[in-house]
Design a protein around this motif. Structure first.
Motif, PDB file in Angstrom:
ATOM      1  N   ARG B  34       0.813  -1.221   0.000  1.00  0.00           N
ATOM      2  CA  ARG B  34       0.000   0.000   0.000  1.00  0.00           C
ATOM      3  C   ARG B  34       0.848   1.274   0.000  1.00  0.00           C
ATOM      4  NH1 ARG B  34      -5.730  -0.303  -0.503  1.00  0.00           N
ATOM      5  NH2 ARG B  34      -6.271  -2.462  -0.036  1.00  0.00           N
ATOM      6  N   TYR B  40      -1.224   2.469  -5.133  1.00  0.00           N
ATOM      7  CA  TYR B  40      -2.248   3.304  -4.497  1.00  0.00           C
ATOM      8  C   TYR B  40      -2.756   4.437  -5.371  1.00  0.00           C
ATOM      9  CZ  TYR B  40       1.517   6.623  -3.121  1.00  0.00           C
ATOM     10  OH  TYR B  40       2.551   7.512  -3.123  1.00  0.00           O
ATOM     11  N   SER B  44      -6.526   4.540  -3.360  1.00  0.00           N
ATOM     12  CA  SER B  44      -6.760   5.536  -2.312  1.00  0.00           C
ATOM     13  C   SER B  44      -6.185   6.893  -2.706  1.00  0.00           C
ATOM     14  CB  SER B  44      -6.119   5.056  -1.015  1.00  0.00           C
ATOM     15  OG  SER B  44      -4.777   4.686  -1.257  1.00  0.00           O
ATOM     16  N   SER B  48      -1.017   4.277   2.525  1.00  0.00           N
ATOM     17  CA  SER B  48      -1.726   3.989   3.777  1.00  0.00           C
ATOM     18  C   SER B  48      -0.739   3.973   4.928  1.00  0.00           C
ATOM     19  CB  SER B  48      -2.391   2.612   3.715  1.00  0.00           C
ATOM     20  OG  SER B  48      -3.363   2.571   2.703  1.00  0.00           O
TER      21      SER B  48
END
Lengths: 185, 179
Positions: B34, B40, B44, B48
């Motif tokens: 992540r 990512y 997102s 993260s």
């Protein structure tokens, strides 16, 4: 495979049932986390429905990955959703690392304040921990303004340590020894 | 402590891959995954934190107990390497709530395993399992239109593009598939 835990065990006390979470708990949990008295000392703001759903999945998955987790607390006679309680490893960024240790937490619906339900639920969960958790101690953190939870922590045998820094704020830190019955077996 | 097997991810195998439930030790691999920008950037939009990755593993595990479906770690059979993550989840996001809480499918791989057909192999394995266990249910996935390899994969897997969805300033393609 190192899956260490099964689902939450069902525990009973005189007036309460502690049980694992179910998808239907989203409704009462969402109501709980909308109440200012509940979130004031924890997240500081109400939780969205999606955040509550995530929290319930987190609490449930904790049992499988860590061998401890949270329970839904129900009133025995009515089945009412009284609150959420248990042990968790949230892998928090704190000035003192508690990673891997069971951190205790409790959330009680204001509808049930002042009946001794918090003490009864915490005592029940700690009795289970004394018998089943292979750890020497559990810990908890409490906001300095949350005097009700501080009183409860002291009542059930937590001892206050030096405060810690959590999210850049001074937070009270407590430890409670487990009676190591889990080791003795 | 006893294990509640039905609440946990079934172990699935394909020619080159093993799909298995998450373990606490997966946190480091998941955190590394992540934090790959190529991973990512379409999901997102930002890396993260370690705690967010831990929470994601907990939720993925809880999903099995709550819904009887969830996510898997993808391992390479011969090396045991952690290639990525794949699965089905009910997010109760705004999109999910507006669409009857259909299971959402998602997949991600470490970049060094791109272009070898691993995502396709893992996704086909998941869909074969889902067709048996979630018979006739509709599932969906949201894909950034710029993410051309995932758009191609979704189409190859039989997902049909049904529109666009704008959330937090990001517009995704909506793909749906009946199992």
């Amino acid at each position: 495979m190192t899956m260490i835990g099964g689902p939450a065990p069902r525990l009973e006390s005189e007036r309460l049932v502690l049980r694992g979470f179910l998808p239907k708990d989203l409704e009462p949990s969402s109501k709980l986390w909308m109440q200012e008295e509940v979130y004031r000392h924890i997240s500081g703001k109400p939780s969205t429905r999606s955040e509550c759903w995530s929290r319930l999945l987190n609490f449930s998955g904790m049992w499988n990955l860590m061998g401890f987790g949270y329970w839904a607390v129900e009133e025995k006679t009515t089945g009412a959703y009284v609150g959420e309680i248990g042990f968790a490893d949230f892998k928090r960024e704190m000035s003192v690392s508690i990673e891997g240790k069971p951190e205790m937490g409790w959330i009680l619906s204001p509808d049930f304040f002042g009946k001794g339900f918090g003490t009864e639920a915490v005592t029940t969960a700690l009795l289970w921990a004394d018998h089943h958790l292979p750890f020497s101690e559990v810990v908890c953190i409490i906001a300095p303004e949350n005097t009700a939870s501080q009183g409860l922590a002291l009542r059930v045998g937590f001892i206050e340590e030096e405060p810690v820094l959590f999210k850049d704020e001074k937070t009270l830190f407590y430890r409670r020894q487990l009676t190591a019955k889990a080791h003795a077996r | 402590m006893t294990v509640c097997r039905e609440a946990l991810a079934p172990r699935l195998e394909s020619e080159r891959l093993i799909l298995r439930g998450f373990e606490p030790a997966d946190l480091d691999s998941s955190y590394a995954l992540r934090n790959q920008e190529v991973v990512y950037q379409y999901i997102s939009g930002k890396p993260s934190t370690r705690q967010e990755c831990w929470y994601r593993l907990l939720r993925a595990t809880g999903m099995w107990a709550f819904k009887g479906y969830g996510s898997w770690a993808i391992e390479q059979k011969d090396s045991g390497a952690y290639l990525g993550e794949i699965g089905l989840f009910e997010t109760k996001s705004n999109f999910s709530l507006a669409n009857g809480n259909l299971p959402e499918m998602g997949w991600m791989l470490f970049p060094e395993y791109f272009g070898k057909g691993f995502a396709s192999e893992a996704a086909q394995t998941v869909l074969a399992w889902a067709t048996d266990h979630l018979k006739d249910r509709e599932i969906y996935c949201l894909v950034d239109p710029v993410n051309t390899s995932s758009v191609r994969l979704a189409k190859r897997l039989g997902f049909v593009e049904t529109g666009r969805y704008l959330n937090d300033g990001i517009e995704d393609l909506v793909f749906r598939k009946v199992l």
